[in-house]
Design an enzyme around this catalytic site. Structure first.
Site, PDB file in Angstrom:
ATOM      1  N   LYS A  93       0.840  -1.211   0.000  1.00  0.00           N
ATOM      2  CA  LYS A  93       0.000   0.000   0.000  1.00  0.00           C
ATOM      3  C   LYS A  93       0.866   1.249   0.000  1.00  0.00           C
ATOM      4  CE  LYS A  93      -1.798   1.673   4.053  1.00  0.00           C
ATOM      5  NZ  LYS A  93      -1.549   3.105   4.301  1.00  0.00           N
ATOM      6  N   ASN A  94       1.842   1.271   0.915  1.00  0.00           N
ATOM      7  CA  ASN A  94       2.589   2.520   1.104  1.00  0.00           C
ATOM      8  C   ASN A  94       3.624   2.770   0.014  1.00  0.00           C
ATOM      9  OD1 ASN A  94       1.010   3.074   3.257  1.00  0.00           O
ATOM     10  ND2 ASN A  94       2.517   2.502   4.824  1.00  0.00           N
ATOM     11  N   ARG A  99      -4.699   9.914   3.896  1.00  0.00           N
ATOM     12  CA  ARG A  99      -3.528  10.740   4.153  1.00  0.00           C
ATOM     13  C   ARG A  99      -2.684  10.904   2.876  1.00  0.00           C
ATOM     14  NH1 ARG A  99      -0.740  14.209   7.692  1.00  0.00           N
ATOM     15  NH2 ARG A  99       1.463  13.870   7.386  1.00  0.00           N
ATOM     16  N   CYS A 153      -6.068   7.957   8.839  1.00  0.00           N
ATOM     17  CA  CYS A 153      -6.331   7.417  10.174  1.00  0.00           C
ATOM     18  C   CYS A 153      -5.951   8.447  11.223  1.00  0.00           C
ATOM     19  CB  CYS A 153      -5.514   6.144  10.401  1.00  0.00           C
ATOM     20  SG  CYS A 153      -6.093   4.724   9.470  1.00  0.00           S
ATOM     21  N   ARG A 163      -1.148  14.967  12.766  1.00  0.00           N
ATOM     22  CA  ARG A 163      -0.331  14.566  11.600  1.00  0.00           C
ATOM     23  C   ARG A 163      -0.129  15.809  10.728  1.00  0.00           C
ATOM     24  NH1 ARG A 163      -2.376   8.831   9.234  1.00  0.00           N
ATOM     25  NH2 ARG A 163      -0.277   8.759   8.387  1.00  0.00           N
ATOM     26  N   PRO A 164       0.723  16.726  11.219  1.00  0.00           N
ATOM     27  CA  PRO A 164       0.910  17.975  10.471  1.00  0.00           C
ATOM     28  C   PRO A 164       1.625  17.728   9.148  1.00  0.00           C
ATOM     29  CG  PRO A 164       2.416  17.870  12.340  1.00  0.00           C
ATOM     30  CD  PRO A 164       1.552  16.643  12.419  1.00  0.00           C
ATOM     31  N   ILE A 165       1.591  18.751   8.259  1.00  0.00           N
ATOM     32  CA  ILE A 165       2.323  18.636   6.992  1.00  0.00           C
ATOM     33  C   ILE A 165       3.323  19.793   6.867  1.00  0.00           C
ATOM     34  CG2 ILE A 165       0.605  17.291   5.708  1.00  0.00           C
ATOM     35  CD1 ILE A 165      -0.275  19.993   4.436  1.00  0.00           C
ATOM     36  N   ASP A 208       3.847   0.732  12.288  1.00  0.00           N
ATOM     37  CA  ASP A 208       2.700   0.075  11.652  1.00  0.00           C
ATOM     38  C   ASP A 208       2.525  -1.370  12.121  1.00  0.00           C
ATOM     39  OD1 ASP A 208       2.231   2.372  10.259  1.00  0.00           O
ATOM     40  OD2 ASP A 208       3.082   1.677   8.366  1.00  0.00           O
ATOM     41  N   ILE A 247       6.540   7.160  17.270  1.00  0.00           N
ATOM     42  CA  ILE A 247       6.285   7.859  16.000  1.00  0.00           C
ATOM     43  C   ILE A 247       4.983   8.661  16.042  1.00  0.00           C
ATOM     44  CG2 ILE A 247       6.080   7.602  13.479  1.00  0.00           C
ATOM     45  CD1 ILE A 247       8.827   6.754  14.541  1.00  0.00           C
ATOM     46  N   ARG A 307      -8.904  -0.343   4.032  1.00  0.00           N
ATOM     47  CA  ARG A 307      -8.014   0.665   3.444  1.00  0.00           C
ATOM     48  C   ARG A 307      -6.661   0.070   3.082  1.00  0.00           C
ATOM     49  NH1 ARG A 307      -8.287   6.201   6.597  1.00  0.00           N
ATOM     50  NH2 ARG A 307      -6.768   6.559   4.971  1.00  0.00           N
TER      51      ARG A 307
HETATM   52  N1  EPU Z   1       5.367  14.770  10.861  1.00  0.00           N
HETATM   53  C1  EPU Z   1       5.365  16.109  11.174  1.00  0.00           C
HETATM   54  N2  EPU Z   1       5.319  17.020  10.145  1.00  0.00           N
HETATM   55  C2  EPU Z   1       5.257  16.652   8.842  1.00  0.00           C
HETATM   56  C3  EPU Z   1       5.268  15.258   8.528  1.00  0.00           C
HETATM   57  C4  EPU Z   1       5.321  14.343   9.562  1.00  0.00           C
HETATM   58  O1  EPU Z   1       5.417  16.496  12.347  1.00  0.00           O
HETATM   59  O2  EPU Z   1       5.215  17.521   7.961  1.00  0.00           O
HETATM   60  C5  EPU Z   1       5.420  13.773  11.974  1.00  0.00           C
HETATM   61  C6  EPU Z   1       4.111  12.965  12.019  1.00  0.00           C
HETATM   62  O3  EPU Z   1       3.095  13.661  12.684  1.00  0.00           O
HETATM   63  C7  EPU Z   1       4.556  11.716  12.728  1.00  0.00           C
HETATM   64  C8  EPU Z   1       5.996  11.533  12.240  1.00  0.00           C
HETATM   65  O4  EPU Z   1       6.403  12.815  11.708  1.00  0.00           O
HETATM   66  O5  EPU Z   1       4.570  11.912  14.108  1.00  0.00           O
HETATM   67  C9  EPU Z   1       6.142  10.471  11.166  1.00  0.00           C
HETATM   68  O6  EPU Z   1       5.366  10.796  10.051  1.00  0.00           O
HETATM   69  P1  EPU Z   1       5.746  10.366   8.567  1.00  0.00           P
HETATM   70  O7  EPU Z   1       5.654  11.593   7.730  1.00  0.00           O
HETATM   71  O8  EPU Z   1       7.019   9.597   8.552  1.00  0.00           O
HETATM   72  O9  EPU Z   1       4.553   9.399   8.226  1.00  0.00           O
HETATM   73  P2  EPU Z   1       3.554   9.481   7.024  1.00  0.00           P
HETATM   74  O10 EPU Z   1       4.284   9.745   5.766  1.00  0.00           O
HETATM   75  O11 EPU Z   1       2.386  10.311   7.365  1.00  0.00           O
HETATM   76  C10 EPU Z   1       3.861   6.934   6.479  1.00  0.00           C
HETATM   77  C11 EPU Z   1       2.944   5.780   6.273  1.00  0.00           C
HETATM   78  C12 EPU Z   1       2.303   5.412   7.601  1.00  0.00           C
HETATM   79  C13 EPU Z   1       3.411   5.044   8.578  1.00  0.00           C
HETATM   80  C14 EPU Z   1       4.404   6.219   8.707  1.00  0.00           C
HETATM   81  C15 EPU Z   1       5.591   5.889   9.585  1.00  0.00           C
HETATM   82  C16 EPU Z   1       2.215   6.050   3.999  1.00  0.00           C
HETATM   83  C17 EPU Z   1       1.134   6.341   3.048  1.00  0.00           C
HETATM   84  N3  EPU Z   1       1.929   6.132   5.301  1.00  0.00           N
HETATM   85  O12 EPU Z   1       3.035   7.987   6.991  1.00  0.00           O
HETATM   86  O13 EPU Z   1       1.506   4.262   7.350  1.00  0.00           O
HETATM   87  O14 EPU Z   1       2.861   4.777   9.837  1.00  0.00           O
HETATM   88  O15 EPU Z   1       4.884   6.584   7.394  1.00  0.00           O
HETATM   89  O16 EPU Z   1       6.286   4.810   9.087  1.00  0.00           O
HETATM   90  O17 EPU Z   1       3.321   5.714   3.588  1.00  0.00           O
HETATM   91  C18 EPU Z   1      -0.280   2.791   7.721  1.00  0.00           C
HETATM   92  O18 EPU Z   1       0.083   2.176   6.691  1.00  0.00           O
HETATM   93  O19 EPU Z   1      -1.164   2.346   8.494  1.00  0.00           O
HETATM   94  C19 EPU Z   1       0.332   4.077   8.033  1.00  0.00           C
HETATM   95  C20 EPU Z   1      -0.196   4.919   8.913  1.00  0.00           C
END
Ligand code: EPU
Length: 419
Positions: free
Chosen positions: A22-23, A94, A118, A123-125, A308, A330, A400
């Site tokens: 998926k990811n 997301r 989820c 989960r800021p960007i 995960d 995380i 999902r």
């Molecule tokens: N974060 C920030 N600011 C940002 C981006 C991230 O503070 O701009 C923080 C997040 O809030 C979190 C941490 O950084 O606390 C890690 O976030 P990351 O960006 O690494 O995660 P993500 O890209 O949102 C992906 C996977 C998630 C998986 C995480 C960690 C995808 C589509 N999603 O999320 O997968 O948990 O990396 O490995 O690749 C799942 O599959 O169930 C899932 C949630």
């Protein structure tokens, strides 16, 4: 509202062919926007997040759909007729955020709202936005709407991430492949899905080096083309089915997987007392004796233990002899499955980012609601090991990320059906 009905206590056996990741699939589908041609993606899971990504692609004017009844998705992005994405589509998952980097890279303009997904805590960007700004994007944020412009093409930049965020690393790569000049990402995420995205983009004509390490260099190119690509196996889905087997007992062969991506998880299963042999694309896994508690598990970025996998490994440990401890590093709110596990008589104490699991001899079937995707998978694993019947509701979360979870588990001998 659909639910899963599980009669626990059946040992698992047989072979489970692991679905595509998926990811990896989701950022690659967004990357197809950059190609301007036809992309053929094999091994895409039939999960609702993939259908959501198709809806976004169609909204943008691309053609996107499964080719027949298998797992091949065909995307044509010759024409992009929109550069906005509706709030309704953005909220479905997301991963809609990947279209930010892809659209601004392709069209120099993008208007989106904040992504859904989820609820795992905030989960800021902010890191995505600050990186794109460094590359020349002007981004206005008003009432949850992000209006992004690039004056012509974005330009390369040196970006130091304060945390190796998976999504940020991927979004920068998406924006950088068609930017002018060189982009260097320092402290990049090293997850295998990052390398899969880079391999796909390179096959489309991009010039990316270092994916899989913490320094990624992207030499911008003027144009990409479509390609045919096979998405990597889903290491988290594979680990889920191993955890189900650990919880319920039994012996399975997980095939079409990549064991080298899963070392931290496989090590934990071995500590529990499971026997794990890997050979090529297969994992021979048996759980024939009572499980033991394990050393504290701290979720980490790759190659550490993945967040995960926390929920379903916890589910398997509910009946392990002794005390196990998790530290979730995380996400702030990723213990929501604990409530459902406790309904099945698990003994778990959560205090902030720490969860303490005291192994109990038996779990009992119960009604429980999936709180999110992996938490839902954790409840399924626990229900398979519980005495009696469980009803897991809110399974749209599970859908999902898992293709036909009940069919996969039933084919391995579980008594599970969707109602
Ligand atoms: N974060 C920030 N600011 C940002 C981006 C991230 O503070 O701009 C923080 C997040 O809030 C979190 C941490 O950084 O606390 C890690 O976030 P990351 O960006 O690494 O995660 P993500 O890209 O949102 C992906 C996977 C998630 C998986 C995480 C960690 C995808 C589509 N999603 O999320 O997968 O948990 O990396 O490995 O690749 C799942 O599959 O169930 C899932 C949630």
């Amino acid at each position: 509202m659909q639910k899963l009905i599980i009669n626990g206590g059946k040992r698992l056996g047989g072979e489970i062919a692991v679905q595509g990741s998926k990811n990896a699939t989701l950022p690659i589908m967004a990357a197809a926007v950059l190609c301007g041609g036809e992309t053929v993606l094999h091994n895409c899971p039939r999960i609702s997040d993939v259908y959501s990504a198709m809806k976004i692609l169609t909204y943008l004017g691309c053609k996107a759909g499964f080719d027949g009844s298998g797992n091949t998705v065909v995307i044509s992005s010759e024409t992009i007729s929109a550069n906005d994405i509706s709030d309704e589509l953005m909220r479905e998952m997301r991963s809609s955020i990947f279209f930010l980097g892809a659209l601004i890279g392709r069209t120099g303009r993008c208007r989106i709202t904040l992504p859904g997904g989820c609820d795992l805590g905030p989960r800021p960007i902010d890191m995505h936005l600050s990186a794109l700004r460094k590359m020349g994007a002007v981004i206005r944020e008003e009432y949850g709407v992000l209006d992004c412009f690039a004056d012509g093409r974005l330009h390369g930049a040196k970006i130091n991430l304060s945390f190796p965020s998976v999504g940020t690393t991927e979004n920068i790569m998406l924006a950088a492949v068609l930017a002018k000049g060189v982009t260097v990402i320092q402290n990049a995420a090293r997850e295998p899905e990052i390398s899969d995205l880079a391999d796909f983009l390179n096959k489309c004509g991009a010039d990316i080096h270092g994916a899989g390490s913490s320094r990624i260099t992207v030499n911008g190119t003027e144009k990409l083309h479509g390609c045919e690509y096979t998405v990597m196996p889903d290491r988290i889905a594979c680990a889920t089915y191993l955890a189900c087997t650990a919880a319920a007992g039994g012996e399975i062969i997980a095939s079409r997987c990549r064991p080298s991506d899963m070392e931290s998880i496989l090590g934990v299963f071995e500590q529990m007392g499971c026997i794990v042999h890997t050979h090529g694309e297969k994992i021979y896994f048996s759980a024939n004796s009572p499980l033991r508690a394990v050393d504290p598990i701290r979720t980490m970025v790759y190659p550490g233990f993945p967040t995960d996998a926390q929920a379903f490994v916890m589910a398997a440990l509910c009946k392990a002899k002794g005390t196990s401890v998790f530290v979730e590093n995380i996400f702030e709110n990723r213990y929501k499955h604990v409530d459902g596990l406790k309904r099945m008589s698990a003994d778990i104490l959560v205090e902030g980012k720490v969860a303490v699991i005291e192994g109990v001899p038996r779990l009992y079937g119960a009604k429980a609601a999936a709180p999110d995707l992996r938490g839902g998978a954790g409840l399924v694993a626990a229900a398979l090991s519980a005495e009696g019947t469980s009803e897991i509701s809110n399974i749209h979360y599970i859908d999902r990320g898992y293709e036909d979870i009940e069919k996969v588990l039933a084919s391995a001998g579980a008594d599970i059906k969707r109602e």
